[in-house]
Enzyme design. Structure first.
Site, PDB file in Angstrom:
ATOM      1  N   GLY A 151     -57.561 -85.085  25.285  1.00  0.00           N
ATOM      2  CA  GLY A 151     -58.456 -85.710  24.178  1.00  0.00           C
ATOM      3  C   GLY A 151     -57.613 -85.466  22.746  1.00  0.00           C
ATOM      4  O   GLY A 151     -57.731 -86.476  22.030  1.00  0.00           O
TER       5      GLY A 151
ATOM      6  N   ASP B 244     -58.261 -72.597  23.056  1.00  0.00           N
ATOM      7  CA  ASP B 244     -58.012 -72.938  24.215  1.00  0.00           C
ATOM      8  C   ASP B 244     -57.849 -71.734  25.259  1.00  0.00           C
ATOM      9  O   ASP B 244     -57.642 -72.054  26.354  1.00  0.00           O
ATOM     10  CB  ASP B 244     -56.720 -73.818  24.177  1.00  0.00           C
TER      11      ASP B 244
END
Ligand code: S3P
Length: 443
Positions: A97, A323
């Site tokens: 991404g 994350d």
């Protein structure tokens, strides 16, 4: 080829020193900025994961000369801000991404058309969050009808500057707008509602480009830059990725008698939420040998097992640990009591829907967990073990590989080949400190 990982309960505590690979966010940006610079840049410590290789491959396809990477060393001869040439094929961003969204900002101002494509996971991720602001800068870029890749970009000569208020705390969207802003006729600003990783801003400065950040409230900031400048090649040393180090921080915090040191880790304050969260759960984490490398704070991180307690995770820490939530949920599953994750709906827009995929995986290995729209409630206890599906998500696979270190029966993870996107030597490093993750390739 697909990969299955299987971890059995560790018989002893984890010990030793490790250096995990280079920071992924910095590695992407170092390749991008070196490619657009005037002159030759030497990068050391580059992450040689598939995601960063996708970015490098895209620049090579647009005429950039790069020697390496060789053990983290990469030399790039930049072509300048306007020197890229039209790629012959689609630009394949794989699973990344970051690569797709940041490239979109750069490609919006090139003199050619391009098409960005990705793998199954990336092809279902939301891209209007970048095409909408870029279009308001005059860019011509379009997603599929559902707002997902592929993205078609037809470069325009000059972009209009904008003052953009991010609708969500996203460093990728902020960076895409700022990179397009390098080509805009005037000053572009981006206001972020909460702090997000600031590697773009720091690295632009390292490449000689002015970029200014002003704090508006305790959470919000505005970042400004003027278009029309140049990037100057520089040498850049990339420290280890705290997102990769986080797997071992959790491993040492849940496996009794562990004591490990993670060397040379980037401890940029926009990335250290995982340390604050684990400390709030009672972890013993010490930052040693603080130093500055390439405009980023770096330290060695020592983690000693003490046993964790559940907590309500402060939603303000979510963007600073975005994350690391899959492995934080594993920590929660091993903690005494209940842990609540809230304000984390962005987790649904990652490489997988990390809320539902973690809930499914935790249940499969015997953990009590309740799914919420913006997070989950995890009740700590004994992990039984079982089989989990990664859903093409590297961090899901590695998180469950760590969970296997404390489970009664083995934890087996299917679809773990995506580990190579961010942490190619994950299995080798786990065994170095005494956690044995057995890989099995399936054709
Ligand atoms: C990244 C930003 C974050 C993060 C991703 C890397 C970056 O994404 O999850 O792994 O390098 O800018 P969002 O901006 O979507 O939060």
């Amino acid at each position: 080829m697909s990969l299955v990982l299987s971890t059995k309960k560790a018989q002893n505590g984890l010990t030793g020193k490790l250096r995990v690979p280079g920071d992924k966010s910095m590695s992407h940006r170092a390749v991008m900025f070196s490619s657009l610079s005037n002159g030759t840049s030497n990068i050391t410590g580059l992450l040689e994961g598939e995601d960063v290789m996708a970015t490098l491959g895209a620049f090579r396809a647009m005429g950039v000369d790069a020697q390496g990477p060789n053990d983290g060393d990469l030399t790039i001869t930049g072509v300048g801000m306007r020197g890229l040439s039209a790629p012959e094929n689609d630009l394949d961003m794989g699973n990344s991404g970051t690569a797709m969204r940041l490239m979109c900002g750069i490609l919006a101002a090139q003199s050619f058309a391009s098409k960005l494509v990705g793998d199954e996971s990336l092809s279902s991720r939301p891209m209007r969050r970048v095409t909408v602001p870029l279009t308001s800068m005059g860019a011509r870029c379009a997603t599929d009808e559902d707002g997902c890749p592929p993205i078609h970009v037809r470069g325009v000569e000059k972009l209009e500057p904008i003052d953009y208020k991010l609708p969500m705390a996203s460093a990728q969207v902020k960076s895409a707008v700022l990179l397009a802003g390098l080509y805009a006729d005037g000053e572009t600003s981006v206001t972020e509602p909460a702090p997000t990783r600031d590697h773009t801003e720091r690295m632009l400065k390292a490449y000689g480009y002015d970029c200014e950040t002003e704090k508006l409230t305790d959470q919000a900031s505005i970042i400004r830059l003027k278009g029309g400048g140049e990037l100057t090649a520089t040498d850049i040393d990339i420290p280890s990725d705290i997102s990769s180090a986080a797997f071992f921080m959790v491993a040492a915090s849940i496996i009794p008698e562990s004591k490990i040191t993670l060397e040379h880790v980037c401890v940029n304050p926009t990335r250290t939420g995982v340390i604050d969260i684990l400390k709030a759960m009672g972890a013993d984490i010490q930052l040693l040998n603080h130093r500055a490398i390439g405009g980023e704070p770096v330290a060695d991180i020592q983690v000693t097992y003490v046993g964790l307690k559940g907590c309500d995770i402060d939603p303000k820490l979510v963007p600073l640990a975005i994350d690391e939530f899959p492995v934080i949920c594993v920590a929660a599953a091993c903690a005494e009591g209940v842990t609540t994750v809230s304000g984390a709906e962005e987790l649904r827009a990652k490489e997988s829907d990390r809320i539902s995929v973690m809930v499914e995986g935790l249940r499969n290995i015997g953990v009590e967990v309740e799914e919420r729209r913006d997070g989950m409630v995890v009740t700590g206890g004994v992990i039984a073990g079982g089989e989990v599906e990664s859903h093409h998500d590297h961090r899901i696979a590695m998180s469950f590989a760590i969970a296997g270190g404390v489970s009664d029966d083995a934890v087996t993870i299917k679809g773990a080949e995506t580990v190579a996107t961010s942490f190619p030597n994950f299995v080798a490093l786990t065994s170095k400190i005494g956690l044995h993750v057995a890989p099995q390739a399936i054709s």
